[in-house]
Design an enzyme around this catalytic site. Structure first.
Site, PDB file in Angstrom:
ATOM      1  N   GLU A 150       0.831  -1.216   0.000  1.00  0.00           N
ATOM      2  CA  GLU A 150       0.000   0.000   0.000  1.00  0.00           C
ATOM      3  C   GLU A 150       0.860   1.258   0.000  1.00  0.00           C
ATOM      4  O   GLU A 150       0.793   2.106   0.899  1.00  0.00           O
ATOM      5  CB  GLU A 150      -0.990  -0.032   1.167  1.00  0.00           C
ATOM      6  CG  GLU A 150      -1.989  -1.173   1.020  1.00  0.00           C
ATOM      7  CD  GLU A 150      -3.268  -0.999   1.816  1.00  0.00           C
ATOM      8  OE1 GLU A 150      -3.213  -0.434   2.919  1.00  0.00           O
ATOM      9  OE2 GLU A 150      -4.324  -1.433   1.318  1.00  0.00           O
ATOM     10  N   GLU A 312      -6.140  -8.233  -1.526  1.00  0.00           N
ATOM     11  CA  GLU A 312      -6.540  -8.309  -0.122  1.00  0.00           C
ATOM     12  C   GLU A 312      -7.987  -7.867   0.047  1.00  0.00           C
ATOM     13  O   GLU A 312      -8.389  -6.840  -0.486  1.00  0.00           O
ATOM     14  CB  GLU A 312      -5.627  -7.423   0.751  1.00  0.00           C
ATOM     15  CG  GLU A 312      -4.186  -7.908   0.783  1.00  0.00           C
ATOM     16  CD  GLU A 312      -3.246  -6.952   1.525  1.00  0.00           C
ATOM     17  OE1 GLU A 312      -3.676  -6.288   2.475  1.00  0.00           O
ATOM     18  OE2 GLU A 312      -2.072  -6.869   1.125  1.00  0.00           O
TER      19      GLU A 312
HETATM   20  C1  GLA Z   1      -4.496  -3.494   3.773  1.00  0.00           C
HETATM   21  C2  GLA Z   1      -3.049  -3.722   4.147  1.00  0.00           C
HETATM   22  C3  GLA Z   1      -2.920  -4.854   5.128  1.00  0.00           C
HETATM   23  C4  GLA Z   1      -3.877  -4.670   6.300  1.00  0.00           C
HETATM   24  C5  GLA Z   1      -5.270  -4.450   5.800  1.00  0.00           C
HETATM   25  C6  GLA Z   1      -6.267  -4.170   6.900  1.00  0.00           C
HETATM   26  O1  GLA Z   1      -4.944  -4.566   3.002  1.00  0.00           O
HETATM   27  O2  GLA Z   1      -2.285  -4.014   2.998  1.00  0.00           O
HETATM   28  O3  GLA Z   1      -1.594  -4.923   5.573  1.00  0.00           O
HETATM   29  O4  GLA Z   1      -3.467  -3.590   7.073  1.00  0.00           O
HETATM   30  O5  GLA Z   1      -5.315  -3.358   4.899  1.00  0.00           O
HETATM   31  O6  GLA Z   1      -7.547  -3.980   6.382  1.00  0.00           O
END
Ligand code: GLA
Ligand code: ZN
Length: 684
Positions: A150, A312
């Site tokens: 992210e 994710e």
């Molecule tokens: C994103 C991040 C993960 C986690 C989730 C929580 O997907 O990449 O590491 O923090 O959010 O929702």
């Protein structure tokens, strides 16, 4: 177009075994097997574990885990571990720490905390990616790479300021050009030396309070946003290249945040460097399905129709809102199929096993704190896992065909919302979503396109709020319409060039000829204010009057036909909707924000006029999408509602892939039921 390279729709997610003792690892393998999990993302946040000090690297835990996963038939999406720098690094090399928009140097803590211009971060991130590639290049479990996580924080430190100046030098070459682009004669801001340029922050501006990314010079802010997106792309590329140098055919990607519409990064610009696009998606229970649909179409669009990864999602709850309800039974499953139906070739969770401590200990996971398989969430995950196994490779590489495109442009998004315009309520994504929804509700297939994409394959092109017209775009659109295309745009279009400088000579600037109008004034309305649009020409089943709001522009036709006029205010009777015939095509202009009802009928009319058929006729609550491959056609029918609904599937007998049953004619779908109908002999 690049295929995903996956053997099937991969199923799994983020897995952080380093948080657990090893006896749990074996139990996890058993549970993965039960749940049909065949991919695990490892090593996303393990930098401090892998490099306990500057000169020591150790990967013993990762070696063991990779081997174990391989022995259990699970492939690995290998993180590069650079999403959180180690504490020792921050202490020894404070340049890795970011500076906030209000000028505060951050201390060590949290993740996603590195400065993109930090020489330390860049150096060690590159080394880490290279070491991992070297170590695991021949590992049979390795499937693909997940760089950082992210990505995208904005930093305002001195290194970033220096890098910003360098970036500007490359972009403009001379201060004269920069001063022109930034319109610095305004408020006496002329720069005579590159060193005089400061990075936007609350210290000099504070437009949105102290912690600011913005200046009163939209041109400067815009360049800062571009610079930040580019800086992170450079960081990504350091790792990407380190991997590719050792494994030239590695599949490398990173997970896009913000449900794929993360404002700070121009994902279209990143797309060429992603071997497959990947997004994280975290809808709330009440989030409309069309919200996700648009984002999946965008992920497909950034790689010109190629498949993407759902990297994710939560199997049930998230933990980062003030209230975090569970996903209701069947919702995770149907929403996963929704992603697949629009091009996803992986369904992955955050996370496979729930942490026992710290921030995400209450975030949903396939394996809960209870630690066993006897939970609702596990059962639902296992059901989907076994279905995806059953589907095998059948759906891979299937394509979505659309004759309608919607332009999406990050830089335009930034510029529209930098402030100082007629109304802060004009939100780019809202407009894109609104036009998308008006088509979605009638089950039209839509592609999201970039201004550089090829428009020729599309019969209808929509470009709501095309405020910024980049060089060459107006000519490209003219050609598109001239050759028979139908183009739709709206208020607040054609206003500025790519530096946010107004195109003089009357709005909509460079689009004026194509649209055949001159916009003299722009009136902004408060959220509860409405005007009306009175239809002047018979347009299919459209009624005589519709509500409109947000903005109303005072338009003078210069060759365009007036299709509707405003019903009230002093500009009553002036055009609210125009249509200009141009070559073999038409260019539409909505000088206001019409009601949803109007838009649905209007856009349907346009589709009818082009002979574009919806994928199917279906009641509200049912979503229908279609993917094709070779002579096969896969129609996904998803009942998102809580009621039993029926739909007509046509006279041809088709196999429903999830049940193996043949269906024909009218079929009923239970709440949350999904059908994937397989027919041979694709239409046209
Ligand atoms: C994103 C991040 C993960 C986690 C989730 C929580 O997907 O990449 O590491 O923090 O959010 O929702
Ligand atoms: Zn910085």
């Amino acid at each position: 177009m690049r295929a995903s390279g996956f053997p099937k729709i991969m199923y799994g997610g983020d897995y952080n075994p380093e948080q657990f003792p090893r006896d749990i690892w074996d139990e996890d393998m058993r549970l993965f097997q039960m749940a049909g999990i065949d991919i695990a993302t490892l090593n996303v946040f393990s930098w401090s574990l892998n490099q306990p000090d500057e000169n020591t690297y150790r990967f013993d835990w990762l070696d063991d885990m990779m081997d174990k996963l391989h022995a259990n038939g699970v492939r690995v999406c290998l993180g590069t571990s650079t999403a959180a720098h180690p504490a020792w690094m921050a202490r020894k090399y404070p340049d890795v720490l970011t500076v906030t928009g209000d000028g505060k140097k951050r201390k060590y803590g949290r993740r996603h905390n590195s400065c993109p211009s930090s020489p330390t971060f860049r150096h060690y991130a590159g080394i880490m990616a290279g070491k991992l590639a070297e170590r695991y290049k021949d590992h049979p479990a390795l499937l693909l790479w997940h760089v950082n996580n992210e990505i995208g924080i904005r930093c305002h430190c001195d290194n970033c300021e220096q890098a910003f100046r360098q970036w500007l030098k490359r972009r403009y070459g001379s201060l004269e050009k920069l001063n022109q682009a930034w319109y610095t004669k305004f408020w006496g801001h002329t720069f005579y030396d590159w060193e005089e340029i400061v990075i936007p922050s609350g210290l000099s501006e504070g437009l949105s309070g102290g912690n600011s990314d913005q200046t009163a010079f939209q041109g400067i802010t815009l360049d800062f946003f571009r610079f930040n997106s580019d800086s992170w792309l450079e960081c990504y590329l350091i790792e990407y290249r380190a991997i590719k140098e050792i494994i030239p055919d590695a599949i490398v990607t990173t997970n896009f945040q913000g449900n794929g519409t993360y404002k700070p990064l121009d994902y279209f610009k990143w797309a060429p460097y992603l071997d497959i696009a990947a997004l994280d998606i975290y809808p709330e229970n009440h989030t409309p399905e069309s919200y996700m649909a648009l984002r999946y179409d965008l992920m497909r669009g950034i790689k010109d129709g190629a498949p993407f990864m759902l990297m994710e999602q939560s199997p049930s709850v998230i933990n980062w809102k003030s209230v975090n309800p569970m996903k209701r039974p069947g919702v995770m499953r149907i929403r996963s199929y929704q992603a697949i139906s629009r091009g996803a070739e992986s369904i992955m969770f955050f996370q496979l096993r729930r942490s026992l401590g710290a921030y995400e200990k209450f975030h949903g996971a396939v394996i809960d704190h209870a630690g066993h398989e006897n939970t609702r969430v596990f059962r639902e995950c296992a059901q989907l896992g076994s279905e995806l196994k059953e589907l095998g490779s059948l759906l891979l590489h299937s394509q979505t065909r659309s004759r309608i495109g919607i332009l999406f442009d990050w830089e335009n998004w930034w510029a529209v919302e930098l402030g100082g315009g007629p109304s802060a309520y004009m939100k780019y994504l809202d407009q894109i979503q609104k036009y998308y929804d008006a088509l979605y509700v009638n089950h039209y297939s839509v592609d999201l396109l970039h201004v550089n994409s090829d428009f020729d394959a599309y019969d209808i092109l929509l470009a709501p709020m095309l405020y910024m017209v980049k060089p060459g775009l107006a000519e490209k659109l003219e050609k598109y319409v001239e050759n028979g295309g139908t183009w739709v745009t709206t208020f607040y279009s054609g206003i500025v060039n790519e530096s946010d400088l107004v195109t003089p000579g009357g709005y909509p600037g460079e689009l004026r000829k194509l649209l055949g109008i001159w916009v003299e004034e722009i009136d902004a309305m408060f959220p509860d204010q409405r005007n009306t649009m009175l239809m002047q020409q018979k347009l299919g089943p459209l009624e005589d009057a519709y509500e409109c709001g947000l903005v109303c522009e005072v338009v003078h036709p210069e060759g365009a036909d007036t299709m509707a006029v405003f019903g009230s205010d002093f500009y009553k009777g002036s055009p609210a909707l125009t249509r200009n015939r141009y070559g073999k095509g038409v260019a539409w202009y909505a000088a206001t924000d019409p009601s949803r009802e109007f838009m649905e009928i209007w856009l349907k009319q346009l589709c009818d006029s082009k002979g574009i058929e919806p994928i199917a006729a279906a009641p509200p609550g049912i979503e229908v999408t279609c993917r094709e491959k070779g002579g096969s056609r896969f129609t996904f029918i998803m009942n998102h509602s809580d009621e039993r609904l029926s739909i007509h599937t046509g006279e041809q007998e088709q196999k429903e892939l999830l049940t193996g049953i043949s269906v024909q004619g009218e079929v009923q779908l239970e709440p949350k039921q999904v059908m994937i109908l397989h027919s041979h002999g694709a239409a046209n």
